[in-house]
Design an enzyme around this catalytic site. Sequence first.
Site, PDB file in Angstrom:
ATOM      1  N   GLN A  76      46.815  47.460  37.750  1.00  0.00           N
ATOM      2  CA  GLN A  76      45.179  47.453  38.157  1.00  0.00           C
ATOM      3  C   GLN A  76      44.390  46.793  36.713  1.00  0.00           C
ATOM      4  OE1 GLN A  76      42.858  51.562  37.384  1.00  0.00           O
ATOM      5  NE2 GLN A  76      41.085  50.477  36.971  1.00  0.00           N
ATOM      6  N   PHE A  77      44.766  45.444  36.760  1.00  0.00           N
ATOM      7  CA  PHE A  77      44.939  44.350  35.101  1.00  0.00           C
ATOM      8  C   PHE A  77      43.186  44.970  34.845  1.00  0.00           C
ATOM      9  CE2 PHE A  77      41.531  41.971  38.447  1.00  0.00           C
ATOM     10  CZ  PHE A  77      40.407  41.788  37.199  1.00  0.00           C
ATOM     11  N   THR A  78      41.882  45.549  35.386  1.00  0.00           N
ATOM     12  CA  THR A  78      41.293  45.173  34.843  1.00  0.00           C
ATOM     13  C   THR A  78      41.668  46.555  33.099  1.00  0.00           C
ATOM     14  OG1 THR A  78      40.240  47.201  35.953  1.00  0.00           O
ATOM     15  CG2 THR A  78      39.358  44.667  36.587  1.00  0.00           C
TER      16      THR A  78
END
Length: 149
Positions: A76-78
């Site tokens: 999850q890059f966010t």
Amino acid sequence: MLVQRVRHASVTIGGELHSRIGRGLLVFVGVGNDDTDEDIEYLVGKLLRLRIFDDADGVMNLDVAQTGGEVLVVSQFTLMASTRKGNRPSYIRAAAEAVSRPLYERFAARVSELLGRPAATGEFGADMQVELLNDGPVTIWIDSRCRDY
């Protein structure tokens, strides 16, 4: 890394069930520009030693392995978002795919290796729907850059 103790969790991609776990840990992993294998080792060690499951007295005193729990690891890059300026998150701190994909894959592989059984995963870069039933709720943020607290 964001860790949630769950009763169950699953990842669906394109309407198809990709992976599912029962009781255990749902782990969201964001990889930053400066992250290395050392960060992966630290985070995996912390994750698998995290005593957030109840013992016979109802005290959070057991880790996931001691309870026979499962682990689901989702990229999850966010998680690397910066909201310091304005209202649109910046992802400048998120590592490029050439760096983040191998580190995410090593993270999942190390979890499986040290847990002694396969960890379920999402699919790196995919548009995933993650469903979970948070147990407690118990949600914990662990940052490999903040090891002194």
